[in-house]
Design a protein around this motif. Sequence first.
Motif: not given
Ligand code: NDP
Length: 375
Positions: A10, A38, A81, A96-97, A119, A122, A146, A200, A262
């Motif tokens: 989130a 984080n 989770l 969305a992780i 989203a 991977e 996506d 992004m 998005m």
């Molecule tokens: P961000 O890096 O902005 O956000 C990632 C989220 O995942 C954050 O909430 C982060 O928490 C959390 N997170 C990261 N690593 C872990 C972990 N090991 N365990 C638990 N939580 C974790 O990424 P995006 O939002 O850009 O992308 C998210 C996914 O969506 C990706 O797979 C991306 O390919 C896909 N996507 C994104 C798009 C975009 O426009 N951004 C478009 C299409 C697909 P915190 O920040 O608190 O550390």
Amino acid sequence: MKRRVVILGATGSIGESAMRVARALPERIEIVGLSGRNNTGRLLELACEFPKAAVCAGDEAAANQLSHDLGRPVLHCEEGLLTLAALPEADLVLMAIVGTTGLKPALHALENEKDLAVASKEILVMAGELVMATAAKMGVRVLPVDSEHNAIFQCLEGQDPSTVKRLILTCSGGPFRKAGAADLASVTPEQALRHPTWSMGRKISVDSATLFNKGLEMIEAKWLFGMPMEQVDVIVHPQSIVHSMVEFLDGSILAQLGSTDMALPIQYALTYPERLTSPCAPLDLTALGKLEFEVPRTDLFPALDLARRAGTAGGTLPAVLNASNEAAVDAFLAGRLSFPGIWESVARAMDEVPFVEHPTLDQLIEADTAARKCL
Ligand code: NDP
Ligand code: MG
């Protein structure tokens, strides 16, 4: 109908866009669960904004602190989770992780009869067959977030799948669309993170610069829509307005267009099959003037050919491609690997990690672990 939604990731870029959608549609979307890792400051703010939502933090210390600040229990780590993914009050989980951390929670959500909005491409690249089979077995939906896949999902509605000739994923071309091979050797993380059309997270921004993002999306499309790789194509479209297209046997091409926000595909996934007013700015085609299309430069960006090879071979190869790319992107962002080193390292892992044609989940995880060590 009101959807009760858990958002895993989130605090990220997708998470923030999902919040905008939820805020604009309080009568249709209720946030019942939130996770972050984080960014505990942001997680605290969101937990205050949605006081009834269950919350999961990245580690025990953060969970204890948040629990103290909020005056309610806070979950943590993978256990947390998994609990959020199976919350009895949830209808849908938005995954969305970034990376493959979300795979087990995603499968757990499906096994607990939740619809899954994905989203995190991977997890579909690593284990798309398993994710889709689990959803089919449980009678729940996998909804693409996506933008390209959401577009194709919309274009396919009401169509007979046997009349589809090919899926055409559009690709912005990234920040180095017009670069030469010599320019790529010296690309810095700062340059790679500067995406021309979308804002992004860091990992997907680098993936967009190498075109691995589009490579991952080719494999994502194969699983989401049950299409063989030879029917999945990529076309460069620098404006990112046509989000993707479907070509049918009669030569008709259906496309979905929209602004580069998005919130639009997220809302469609969260409210499917309904179309509701959205917080996105309307698209003014006359202000844009023109839409361009080009052939991708596979000579300069090997990611597309590597992904086609992985998607065609199947088995553990997509998991290897994905994991080696994740490790290489981390190394590049940390200054330990050059930009071309990303695809060189993926190609090496694809040659070196032993191939399993029909892998179990454990074998996929083993291949993922082995690929990360090939760096
Ligand atoms: P961000 O890096 O902005 O956000 C990632 C989220 O995942 C954050 O909430 C982060 O928490 C959390 N997170 C990261 N690593 C872990 C972990 N090991 N365990 C638990 N939580 C974790 O990424 P995006 O939002 O850009 O992308 C998210 C996914 O969506 C990706 O797979 C991306 O390919 C896909 N996507 C994104 C798009 C975009 O426009 N951004 C478009 C299409 C697909 P915190 O920040 O608190 O550390
Ligand atoms: Mg995309």
